[in-house]
Motif scaffolding. Structure first.
Motif, short mmCIF file in Angstrom:
data_model
loop_
_atom_site.label_atom_id
_atom_site.label_comp_id
_atom_site.label_asym_id
_atom_site.label_seq_id
_atom_site.Cartn_x
_atom_site.Cartn_y
_atom_site.Cartn_z
N HIS A 61 0.82 -1.21 0.00
CA HIS A 61 0.00 0.00 0.00
C HIS A 61 0.86 1.26 0.00
CE1 HIS A 61 -3.50 -2.43 0.73
NE2 HIS A 61 -2.84 -3.04 1.70
N ARG A 62 0.44 2.27 -0.75
CA ARG A 62 1.12 3.55 -0.77
C ARG A 62 0.36 4.60 0.03
NH1 ARG A 62 5.36 4.00 -3.62
NH2 ARG A 62 5.18 6.25 -3.79
N SER A 63 -0.87 4.31 0.37
CA SER A 63 -1.65 5.28 1.14
C SER A 63 -2.54 4.55 2.13
CB SER A 63 -2.49 6.15 0.20
OG SER A 63 -3.38 5.35 -0.56
N LEU A 64 -3.04 5.31 3.07
CA LEU A 64 -3.91 4.77 4.10
C LEU A 64 -4.95 5.84 4.41
CD1 LEU A 64 -2.82 3.02 7.34
CD2 LEU A 64 -4.18 5.08 7.49
N VAL A 65 -6.21 5.49 4.40
CA VAL A 65 -7.28 6.41 4.79
C VAL A 65 -7.61 6.13 6.24
CG1 VAL A 65 -9.67 7.11 4.39
CG2 VAL A 65 -8.20 6.52 2.45
N ALA A 66 -7.49 7.15 7.09
CA ALA A 66 -7.75 6.99 8.52
C ALA A 66 -9.09 7.63 8.86
CB ALA A 66 -6.64 7.63 9.34
N LEU A 67 -9.95 6.87 9.51
CA LEU A 67 -11.26 7.36 9.93
C LEU A 67 -11.34 7.26 11.44
CD1 LEU A 67 -13.38 5.50 7.26
CD2 LEU A 67 -12.70 7.91 7.23
N ARG A 68 -11.65 8.36 12.09
CA ARG A 68 -11.75 8.39 13.54
C ARG A 68 -13.18 8.06 13.95
NH1 ARG A 68 -10.04 13.81 15.39
NH2 ARG A 68 -8.08 13.08 14.56
N VAL A 69 -13.31 7.15 14.92
CA VAL A 69 -14.62 6.78 15.46
C VAL A 69 -14.57 6.94 16.98
CG1 VAL A 69 -15.15 5.19 13.57
CG2 VAL A 69 -14.03 4.31 15.61
N ASP A 70 -15.74 7.11 17.59
CA ASP A 70 -15.80 7.31 19.03
C ASP A 70 -15.60 6.01 19.82
OD1 ASP A 70 -16.21 10.07 18.88
OD2 ASP A 70 -18.38 9.80 18.68
N ASP A 71 -16.15 4.92 19.32
CA ASP A 71 -16.08 3.63 20.02
C ASP A 71 -15.64 2.57 19.02
OD1 ASP A 71 -16.58 1.15 21.23
OD2 ASP A 71 -18.33 1.89 22.31
N LEU A 72 -14.34 2.29 18.99
CA LEU A 72 -13.77 1.39 18.00
C LEU A 72 -14.37 -0.01 18.07
CD1 LEU A 72 -11.64 0.99 15.76
CD2 LEU A 72 -10.02 0.37 17.57
N ASP A 73 -14.51 -0.55 19.26
CA ASP A 73 -15.04 -1.91 19.39
C ASP A 73 -16.47 -2.01 18.86
OD1 ASP A 73 -12.72 -3.15 20.63
OD2 ASP A 73 -13.21 -1.93 22.38
N ALA A 74 -17.31 -1.09 19.23
CA ALA A 74 -18.70 -1.10 18.76
C ALA A 74 -18.77 -0.93 17.25
CB ALA A 74 -19.51 -0.01 19.47
N TYR A 75 -17.95 -0.01 16.71
CA TYR A 75 -17.96 0.23 15.27
C TYR A 75 -17.50 -1.02 14.52
CZ TYR A 75 -17.56 2.51 10.80
OH TYR A 75 -17.72 2.84 9.48
N CYS A 76 -16.43 -1.66 15.00
CA CYS A 76 -15.93 -2.87 14.34
C CYS A 76 -16.95 -3.99 14.39
CB CYS A 76 -14.61 -3.31 14.97
SG CYS A 76 -13.23 -2.23 14.54
N GLU A 77 -17.65 -4.08 15.50
CA GLU A 77 -18.71 -5.09 15.61
C GLU A 77 -19.81 -4.83 14.57
OE1 GLU A 77 -21.95 -6.51 18.92
OE2 GLU A 77 -19.93 -5.97 19.63
N ARG A 78 -20.18 -3.56 14.41
CA ARG A 78 -21.20 -3.22 13.41
C ARG A 78 -20.75 -3.57 12.00
NH1 ARG A 78 -21.90 1.52 16.26
NH2 ARG A 78 -20.93 2.81 14.66
N ILE A 79 -19.52 -3.18 11.64
CA ILE A 79 -19.12 -3.38 10.24
C ILE A 79 -18.80 -4.85 9.93
CG2 ILE A 79 -18.36 -1.00 9.96
CD1 ILE A 79 -15.45 -2.06 10.05
N THR A 80 -18.30 -5.61 10.92
CA THR A 80 -18.09 -7.03 10.66
C THR A 80 -19.45 -7.73 10.52
OG1 THR A 80 -17.81 -7.50 13.03
CG2 THR A 80 -15.80 -7.17 11.71
N GLY A 81 -20.46 -7.21 11.20
CA GLY A 81 -21.81 -7.73 11.01
C GLY A 81 -22.36 -7.47 9.62
N ARG A 82 -21.78 -6.48 8.95
CA ARG A 82 -22.18 -6.15 7.57
C ARG A 82 -21.27 -6.82 6.54
NH1 ARG A 82 -21.88 0.09 8.65
NH2 ARG A 82 -23.41 0.26 10.29
#
Length: 132
Positions: free
Chosen positions: A71-92
């Motif tokens: 990879h030559r680049s990385l897009v960083a997205l800030r979230v308030d609750d990483l665990d909850a957000y990861c749970e949501r997106i893995t569910g998708r």
């Protein structure tokens, strides 16, 4: 969600740092000409541009930053609750390649790739950087 930064993964950190600072005139948020990380201020209210030494990040993330991914680049997205957000997106259907886990003493992160193989970092800041 807030776009935190666009980060370029570089091998010539000093040359890139000087280019963005001296040639393009961006203001470093802190002095870091030797790396392995620097963030530049763009316009007020916009996400910053950051540089990351590729070798240093590879030490943390291994194969995500070395060939064949390369990879030559990385897009960083800030979230308030990483665990909850990861749970949501893995569910998708998202598949995390790393994390959620500590990335630095101030941040936790998770990493995944988009369908084109671009690296995406989800970050939760534990403490903010203070001006020296």
């Amino acid at each position: 969600m807030e776009l935190a930064q666009i980060r370029l993964l570089v091998t010539d950190f000093r040359g890139c740092y000087r280019f963005y600072r001296d040639v393009l005139g961006l203001t470093p948020q802190f002095e870091a000409e030797e790396g392995p990380y620097a963030k530049f201020t763009c316009d007020e209210g916009s996400a910053g541009l950051a540089l990351q030494d590729r070798a240093q990040l590879a030490g943390l993330l291994g194969e995500l930053t070395t060939p064949p991914a390369g990879h030559r680049s990385l897009v960083a997205l800030r979230v308030d609750d990483l665990d909850a957000y990861c749970e949501r997106i893995t569910g998708r259907g998202a598949v995390l390649a790393h994390g959620p886990a500590p990335l630095t003493d101030r941040m936790r992160a998770a990493h995944l790739t988009d369908p084109e193989g671009n690296l995406v970092e989800l970050q939760q800041w534990l403490t903010l950087r203070t001006a020296s």
